[in-house]
Write a protein that holds these residues in place. Structure first.
Motif, PDB file in Angstrom:
ATOM      1  N   ARG A  42       8.687  -1.498  -7.349  1.00  0.00           N
ATOM      2  CA  ARG A  42       8.834  -1.234  -5.911  1.00  0.00           C
ATOM      3  C   ARG A  42       7.693  -0.389  -5.371  1.00  0.00           C
ATOM      4  NH1 ARG A  42      13.549   2.938  -4.408  1.00  0.00           N
ATOM      5  NH2 ARG A  42      12.530   2.639  -2.410  1.00  0.00           N
ATOM      6  N   GLY A  46       4.702  -2.430  -3.713  1.00  0.00           N
ATOM      7  CA  GLY A  46       5.046  -2.091  -2.338  1.00  0.00           C
ATOM      8  C   GLY A  46       3.910  -1.373  -1.619  1.00  0.00           C
ATOM      9  N   PHE A  47       3.077  -0.639  -2.375  1.00  0.00           N
ATOM     10  CA  PHE A  47       1.999   0.152  -1.782  1.00  0.00           C
ATOM     11  C   PHE A  47       1.036  -0.675  -0.920  1.00  0.00           C
ATOM     12  CE2 PHE A  47      -2.297   2.188  -2.506  1.00  0.00           C
ATOM     13  CZ  PHE A  47      -2.141   3.165  -1.523  1.00  0.00           C
ATOM     14  N   SER A  50       2.577  -1.374   2.370  1.00  0.00           N
ATOM     15  CA  SER A  50       2.690  -0.205   3.242  1.00  0.00           C
ATOM     16  C   SER A  50       1.381   0.025   3.997  1.00  0.00           C
ATOM     17  CB  SER A  50       3.060   1.041   2.428  1.00  0.00           C
ATOM     18  OG  SER A  50       1.977   1.482   1.624  1.00  0.00           O
ATOM     19  N   SER A 193       5.085   5.385   9.243  1.00  0.00           N
ATOM     20  CA  SER A 193       4.235   4.511   8.436  1.00  0.00           C
ATOM     21  C   SER A 193       3.235   5.312   7.618  1.00  0.00           C
ATOM     22  CB  SER A 193       3.490   3.522   9.343  1.00  0.00           C
ATOM     23  OG  SER A 193       4.400   2.693  10.046  1.00  0.00           O
ATOM     24  N   LEU A 196       5.009   6.780   4.675  1.00  0.00           N
ATOM     25  CA  LEU A 196       5.312   5.741   3.695  1.00  0.00           C
ATOM     26  C   LEU A 196       4.099   5.434   2.820  1.00  0.00           C
ATOM     27  CD1 LEU A 196       7.179   3.600   2.486  1.00  0.00           C
ATOM     28  CD2 LEU A 196       6.460   2.040   4.321  1.00  0.00           C
ATOM     29  N   VAL A 197       2.917   5.324   3.426  1.00  0.00           N
ATOM     30  CA  VAL A 197       1.702   5.025   2.663  1.00  0.00           C
ATOM     31  C   VAL A 197       1.468   6.086   1.593  1.00  0.00           C
ATOM     32  CG1 VAL A 197      -0.809   4.893   2.770  1.00  0.00           C
ATOM     33  CG2 VAL A 197       0.560   3.668   4.454  1.00  0.00           C
ATOM     34  N   LEU A 200       4.288   6.150  -1.206  1.00  0.00           N
ATOM     35  CA  LEU A 200       4.138   5.095  -2.211  1.00  0.00           C
ATOM     36  C   LEU A 200       2.894   5.307  -3.071  1.00  0.00           C
ATOM     37  CD1 LEU A 200       5.228   1.874  -0.269  1.00  0.00           C
ATOM     38  CD2 LEU A 200       6.437   3.030  -2.123  1.00  0.00           C
ATOM     39  N   THR A 204       3.254   5.454  -7.001  1.00  0.00           N
ATOM     40  CA  THR A 204       2.498   4.494  -7.819  1.00  0.00           C
ATOM     41  C   THR A 204       1.623   5.218  -8.828  1.00  0.00           C
ATOM     42  OG1 THR A 204       2.461   2.867  -6.019  1.00  0.00           O
ATOM     43  CG2 THR A 204       0.827   2.610  -7.757  1.00  0.00           C
ATOM     44  N   ALA A 237       8.994  -2.098   0.256  1.00  0.00           N
ATOM     45  CA  ALA A 237       8.202  -1.500   1.328  1.00  0.00           C
ATOM     46  C   ALA A 237       8.821  -1.790   2.693  1.00  0.00           C
ATOM     47  CB  ALA A 237       6.772  -2.042   1.276  1.00  0.00           C
ATOM     48  N   SER A 240      11.873   0.449   3.050  1.00  0.00           N
ATOM     49  CA  SER A 240      11.447   1.838   3.212  1.00  0.00           C
ATOM     50  C   SER A 240      10.869   2.083   4.597  1.00  0.00           C
ATOM     51  CB  SER A 240      10.407   2.194   2.143  1.00  0.00           C
ATOM     52  OG  SER A 240      10.972   2.175   0.855  1.00  0.00           O
ATOM     53  N   GLN A 241      10.132   1.116   5.130  1.00  0.00           N
ATOM     54  CA  GLN A 241       9.564   1.260   6.466  1.00  0.00           C
ATOM     55  C   GLN A 241      10.666   1.519   7.492  1.00  0.00           C
ATOM     56  OE1 GLN A 241       5.992   0.905   7.744  1.00  0.00           O
ATOM     57  NE2 GLN A 241       7.247   2.082   9.151  1.00  0.00           N
TER      58      GLN A 241
END
Length: 299
Positions: A42, A46-47, A50, A193, A196-197, A200, A204, A237, A240-241
């Motif tokens: 994820r 996902g990164f 994002s 946003s 989130l970036v 993640l 990661t 992602a 999560s957003q």
């Protein structure tokens, strides 16, 4: 008509739907990748999504690139690292018990989020909201007591794992909300946003380094399963957003209580995909969840 302040309601519903789909995808990958390999799916996959979401948001809003204060980073690390632990424990619990029962254990998160939110962020909760949280959580517990589920509640290990995972998810929600509201000078969409970036990215980095040192073969296996992993990463992602958008607009406890509808979605997955019937006890629990959620929205 929905106002901006009430957009957290549809945001949460969309996020809950996405999370059920992502959890089911991750569960199917736990076998070939192990618990932490499936957890990293994820984050690793996902990164990139994002970053794409953030680029689209920057173009749409015209906001400047955020420059958060120092307090942003401790909140971000609390959210990111707590979520790593929570996700791994969630997948471990899913191997111990059924999909629906595990989801029910995790949804005790709503009560824990309310407590942590009050202590750490000073989030205000009215008496009606507290009652709504309690009713919905009781409904979740009753729903978990499916036929044969009474035995499952007597098994201490999966119960503890599920409850600790819920506490970690609660701390994660508080950490991410704290980070989002600390971002100044931009819209709530950009702040969400942006958080989130970086969230993640941290997740990661931490988990990939851990796997590289402890189980390098798992990273190779992850890349070999890139197609299902890509979809799980996108759904992670995506969900999560929308969680972050909701956190930006209201107390984390409100979001996580409304998120209890995820149990209803999980019941639908169990019924239609796994052909598991719904018992009268589960139905009564579902009614309580609906009542609790309705009270929360009314409050």
């Amino acid at each position: 008509m929905l106002t901006i302040s009430s957009l957290w309601i549809p945001f949460t519903v969309v996020a809950a739907l996405g999370q059920v789909a992502r959890n089911a995808m991750q569960r199917s990958l736990t076998g070939p990748l192990g618990t932490w390999g499936a957890t990293n799916i994820r984050f690793l996959f996902g990164f990139p999504f994002s970053i794409l979401f953030f680029a689209l948001v920057m173009v749409a809003t015209g906001d400047p690139l955020p420059w958060p204060p120092a307090v942003f980073w401790p909140w971000l690390l609390l959210g990111a690292l707590s979520q790593i632990v929570a996700t791994g424990l969630m997948l471990l619990a899913m191997n111990e018990r059924s999909f629906v029962v595990t989801t029910a254990y995790l949804k005790t998160e709503a009560i824990q989020t309310a407590i942590f939110g009050f202590v750490f962020l000073g989030d205000h909760l009215t008496l009606l909201k507290v009652i709504a949280i309690l009713i919905a959580t009781i409904g979740v517990v009753i729903t978990a007591l499916r036929p044969g589920g009474e035995k499952g509640f007597a098994e201490l290990k999966p119960t503890i794992i599920g409850l600790v995972a819920a506490a970690a998810f609660a701390l994660s929600a508080i950490g991410f909300r704290g980070a989002i509201i600390a971002v100044p000078g931009v819209s709530f969409v950009t702040a969400s946003s942006y958080t989130l970036v970086f969230g993640l990215f941290v997740q990661t980095l931490v988990l990939s380094i851990y796997l590289l040192l402890r189980a390098p073969g798992v990273l190779k296996a992850i890349l070999g399963l890139w197609r299902p992993s890509m979809l799980a990463g996108f759904m992670g992602a995506f969900a999560s957003q929308f969680w972050f958008l909701a956190f930006a607009l209201t107390a984390a406890a409100n979001v996580r209580t409304l998120a209890l509808i995820e149990v209803l979605f999980a019941q639908g997955v169990a019924y239609y995909s796994f052909k598991q019937p719904i018992s009268p006890r589960e139905l009564s629990g579902i009614v309580l969840i609906v009542i609790g959620v309705a009270l929360l929205i009314a409050a």
